[in-house]
Design an enzyme around this catalytic site. Structure first.
Site, PDB file in Angstrom:
ATOM      1  N   ARG A  63       0.815  -1.229   0.000  1.00 48.54           N
ATOM      2  CA  ARG A  63       0.000   0.000   0.000  1.00 48.54           C
ATOM      3  C   ARG A  63       0.849   1.280   0.000  1.00 48.54           C
ATOM      4  O   ARG A  63       0.496   2.284   0.629  1.00 48.54           O
ATOM      5  CB  ARG A  63      -0.977   0.017   1.180  1.00 48.54           C
ATOM      6  CG  ARG A  63      -1.951  -1.132   1.194  1.00 48.54           C
ATOM      7  CD  ARG A  63      -2.905  -1.132   0.002  1.00 48.54           C
ATOM      8  NE  ARG A  63      -3.649  -2.368  -0.044  1.00 48.54           N
ATOM      9  CZ  ARG A  63      -3.301  -3.423  -0.799  1.00 48.54           C
ATOM     10  NH1 ARG A  63      -2.251  -3.381  -1.602  1.00 48.54           N
ATOM     11  NH2 ARG A  63      -4.026  -4.527  -0.777  1.00 48.54           N
TER      12      ARG A  63
ATOM     13  N   SER B 200     -11.086  -1.389   3.251  1.00 52.34           N
ATOM     14  CA  SER B 200     -10.399  -1.730   4.506  1.00 52.34           C
ATOM     15  C   SER B 200      -9.910  -0.441   5.148  1.00 52.34           C
ATOM     16  O   SER B 200      -9.188   0.323   4.520  1.00 52.34           O
ATOM     17  CB  SER B 200      -9.190  -2.625   4.238  1.00 52.34           C
ATOM     18  OG  SER B 200      -9.619  -3.829   3.672  1.00 52.34           O
TER      19      SER B 200
ATOM     20  N   GLU C  93      -5.447   2.940   6.780  1.00 50.76           N
ATOM     21  CA  GLU C  93      -5.076   2.955   5.354  1.00 50.76           C
ATOM     22  C   GLU C  93      -5.719   4.187   4.704  1.00 50.76           C
ATOM     23  O   GLU C  93      -5.210   4.749   3.740  1.00 50.76           O
ATOM     24  CB  GLU C  93      -5.609   1.666   4.709  1.00 50.76           C
ATOM     25  CG  GLU C  93      -5.236   1.508   3.253  1.00 50.76           C
ATOM     26  CD  GLU C  93      -5.678   0.157   2.693  1.00 50.76           C
ATOM     27  OE1 GLU C  93      -5.382  -0.887   3.301  1.00 50.76           O
ATOM     28  OE2 GLU C  93      -6.328   0.163   1.637  1.00 50.76           O
TER      29      GLU C  93
HETATM   30  P1  FAD Z   1      -8.558   8.732  -3.724  1.00 50.22           P
HETATM   31  O1  FAD Z   1      -9.301   8.091  -2.608  1.00 50.22           O
HETATM   32  O2  FAD Z   1      -9.253   9.784  -4.518  1.00 50.22           O
HETATM   33  O3  FAD Z   1      -7.164   9.237  -3.229  1.00 50.22           O
HETATM   34  C1  FAD Z   1      -6.340   8.402  -2.438  1.00 50.22           C
HETATM   35  C2  FAD Z   1      -4.928   9.018  -2.393  1.00 50.22           C
HETATM   36  O4  FAD Z   1      -4.345   8.965  -3.681  1.00 50.22           O
HETATM   37  C3  FAD Z   1      -4.938  10.497  -2.004  1.00 50.22           C
HETATM   38  O5  FAD Z   1      -3.770  10.764  -1.267  1.00 50.22           O
HETATM   39  C4  FAD Z   1      -4.883  11.221  -3.333  1.00 50.22           C
HETATM   40  O6  FAD Z   1      -4.290  12.508  -3.244  1.00 50.22           O
HETATM   41  C5  FAD Z   1      -3.988  10.279  -4.108  1.00 50.22           C
HETATM   42  N1  FAD Z   1      -4.234  10.333  -5.565  1.00 50.22           N
HETATM   43  C6  FAD Z   1      -5.336   9.946  -6.242  1.00 50.22           C
HETATM   44  N2  FAD Z   1      -5.138  10.107  -7.559  1.00 50.22           N
HETATM   45  C7  FAD Z   1      -3.888  10.627  -7.705  1.00 50.22           C
HETATM   46  C8  FAD Z   1      -3.108  11.020  -8.818  1.00 50.22           C
HETATM   47  N3  FAD Z   1      -3.550  10.919 -10.086  1.00 50.22           N
HETATM   48  N4  FAD Z   1      -1.870  11.529  -8.601  1.00 50.22           N
HETATM   49  C9  FAD Z   1      -1.395  11.665  -7.340  1.00 50.22           C
HETATM   50  N5  FAD Z   1      -2.088  11.301  -6.246  1.00 50.22           N
HETATM   51  C10 FAD Z   1      -3.322  10.785  -6.435  1.00 50.22           C
HETATM   52  N6  FAD Z   1      -8.025  -0.818  -2.020  1.00 50.22           N
HETATM   53  C11 FAD Z   1      -7.201  -1.845  -2.329  1.00 50.22           C
HETATM   54  O7  FAD Z   1      -5.993  -1.646  -2.446  1.00 50.22           O
HETATM   55  N7  FAD Z   1      -7.689  -3.103  -2.500  1.00 50.22           N
HETATM   56  C12 FAD Z   1      -9.016  -3.394  -2.390  1.00 50.22           C
HETATM   57  O8  FAD Z   1      -9.413  -4.544  -2.583  1.00 50.22           O
HETATM   58  C13 FAD Z   1      -9.906  -2.313  -2.079  1.00 50.22           C
HETATM   59  N8  FAD Z   1     -11.242  -2.547  -1.944  1.00 50.22           N
HETATM   60  C14 FAD Z   1     -12.062  -1.497  -1.683  1.00 50.22           C
HETATM   61  C15 FAD Z   1     -13.453  -1.751  -1.584  1.00 50.22           C
HETATM   62  C16 FAD Z   1     -14.327  -0.708  -1.327  1.00 50.22           C
HETATM   63  C17 FAD Z   1     -15.813  -0.992  -1.216  1.00 50.22           C
HETATM   64  C18 FAD Z   1     -13.836   0.617  -1.193  1.00 50.22           C
HETATM   65  C19 FAD Z   1     -14.790   1.760  -0.968  1.00 50.22           C
HETATM   66  C20 FAD Z   1     -12.475   0.864  -1.283  1.00 50.22           C
HETATM   67  C21 FAD Z   1     -11.571  -0.181  -1.523  1.00 50.22           C
HETATM   68  N9  FAD Z   1     -10.197   0.030  -1.610  1.00 50.22           N
HETATM   69  C22 FAD Z   1      -9.357  -1.012  -1.906  1.00 50.22           C
HETATM   70  C23 FAD Z   1      -9.640   1.377  -1.332  1.00 50.22           C
HETATM   71  C24 FAD Z   1      -9.531   2.290  -2.567  1.00 50.22           C
HETATM   72  O9  FAD Z   1     -10.453   1.932  -3.577  1.00 50.22           O
HETATM   73  C25 FAD Z   1      -8.120   2.250  -3.136  1.00 50.22           C
HETATM   74  O10 FAD Z   1      -7.213   2.725  -2.168  1.00 50.22           O
HETATM   75  C26 FAD Z   1      -7.953   3.093  -4.403  1.00 50.22           C
HETATM   76  O11 FAD Z   1      -6.693   2.819  -4.977  1.00 50.22           O
HETATM   77  C27 FAD Z   1      -8.082   4.595  -4.161  1.00 50.22           C
HETATM   78  O12 FAD Z   1      -8.149   5.230  -5.422  1.00 50.22           O
HETATM   79  P2  FAD Z   1      -8.945   6.593  -5.636  1.00 50.22           P
HETATM   80  O13 FAD Z   1      -8.810   6.963  -7.069  1.00 50.22           O
HETATM   81  O14 FAD Z   1     -10.324   6.491  -5.119  1.00 50.22           O
HETATM   82  O15 FAD Z   1      -8.075   7.569  -4.760  1.00 50.22           O
END
Ligand code: FAD
Length: 295
Positions: free
Chosen positions: A168, A218, A288
């Site tokens: 992560r 998570s 996380e």
């Molecule tokens: P955001 O939540 O919008 O941002 C997260 C971080 O990334 C922030 O610090 C943001 O500034 C940064 N960020 C986003 N985009 C960029 C970019 N282009 N450049 C620089 N920084 C950026 N995660 C897992 O790893 N495995 C799983 O199986 C998993 N299952 C999930 C299930 C559910 C139901 C939910 C709600 C979440 C789950 N997650 C899981 C968590 C989440 O989906 C991941 O962490 C995902 O990678 C976050 O991406 P996001 O685009 O939504 O980022």
């Protein structure tokens, strides 16, 4: 800002509960949606010049935004959503492309290796930053290179080893780099088998995870040698709630918004769970979920 991105792409006091999967959070002073890298660079230059804080938003699926909001600019990259085939086995995806869309594109092109990510409800930009993973897959295993905008405004292409993907985390997490796009190295596969694997993983998620409630997945990282959900359950916290926030009955590793939760409820619950688990098992849980704003 309105001269850089058109006026409908700059919103003042935008409620962040509309942009987070927890469905909580107060207003961001500015919510900006640049259309391309040129606009993004200019937006960041202006914000830097006036020393305004900014936050890059993917799909908001791993963040908790304070109820007081964020005194700065949230930059949404959801317009960077193009997914293309670079060659027979390489997909290039804009930072704002959803993992689900990329997985469908891979399946449509009979490419295997990305099925694990179909159910991770974020963008590829967010996935690269934190090496998102599930079901024995992780971004580290499929990433060829990542194109980023550096804090000094340079566009750089980082290969897999330079990204230093870990559990992560990655070399660029928390360092002010913006992911612009990612090239994914997949393999030719059988379309029916890819479809079947995606369906099987989706059904495993539905069985185990409280997908019917808003959450950020998570809530805690997996502590070495333990499972966060098991530690939380063993501490007697299954279903424990603060206001509208609760430890999921279905999966204790998930904090959910069971209805009407505020970010403060969620934050308090996370803090209480951490404290109780530490007391009961001596293990320190690390969230996380990324916090934005004042708590
Ligand atoms: P955001 O939540 O919008 O941002 C997260 C971080 O990334 C922030 O610090 C943001 O500034 C940064 N960020 C986003 N985009 C960029 C970019 N282009 N450049 C620089 N920084 C950026 N995660 C897992 O790893 N495995 C799983 O199986 C998993 N299952 C999930 C299930 C559910 C139901 C939910 C709600 C979440 C789950 N997650 C899981 C968590 C989440 O989906 C991941 O962490 C995902 O990678 C976050 O991406 P996001 O685009 O939504 O980022």
């Amino acid at each position: 800002m309105r001269q850089i991105v058109s006026s409908e792409n700059v919103i003042e006091n935008e409620d962040m509960s509309r942009h987070t999967t927890f469905k909580t959070g107060g207003p961001a002073s500015l919510f900006i949606s640049p259309a391309d890298t040129e606009q993004l660079k200019k937006v960041i230059e202006v914000l830097d010049r006036i020393s305004a804080a900014f936050f890059i938003l993917g799909n908001g699926s791993n963040i908790l935004v304070s109820d007081k909001g964020f005194d700065g600019a949230v930059i949404s990259l959801r317009k960077f959503s193009e997914v293309t085939l670079k060659d027979d086995t390489t997909i290039v995806a804009g930072a704002g492309a959803l993992n689900s869309a990329i997985a469908s594109f891979a399946r449509d092109n009979s490419l295997t290796g990305f099925e694990f990510a179909a159910g991770i409800p974020g963008t590829i930009g967010g996935a690269m930053i934190m090496n998102a993973g599930a079901y024995d897959g992780e971004m580290k295993l499929v990433t060829k290179e990542v194109t980023v905008l550096s804090p000094s405004g340079e566009i750089m292409v980082l290969d897999n080893s330079t990204m230093e993907f870990g559990y992560r985390t990655s070399a660029i997490k928390g360092r002010g780099y913006v992911v612009l796009s990612a090239a994914l190295q997949l393999e030719k596969g059988d379309q029916e088998a890819i479809t079947a694997k995606m369906a099987e993983l989706a059904s495993r998620r539905r069985d185990k995870q409280p997908l019917e409630y808003p959450s950020a997945g998570s809530t805690f990282k997996r502590p070495e040698g333990y499972f966060a959900g098991k530690l939380i359950e063993d501490a007697g916290l299954r279903g424990y709630s603060v206001g509208g926030a609760a430890v999921s009955d279905k999966h204790c590793g998930f904090v959910i918004n069971k209805g009407g939760a505020t970010s403060s409820d969620i934050y308090r619950l996370i803090t209480e769970v951490k404290d109780k688990v530490q007391k009961e098992s001596g293990v320190e849980l690390e969230p996380e979920v990324i916090m934005l704003g004042e708590f």
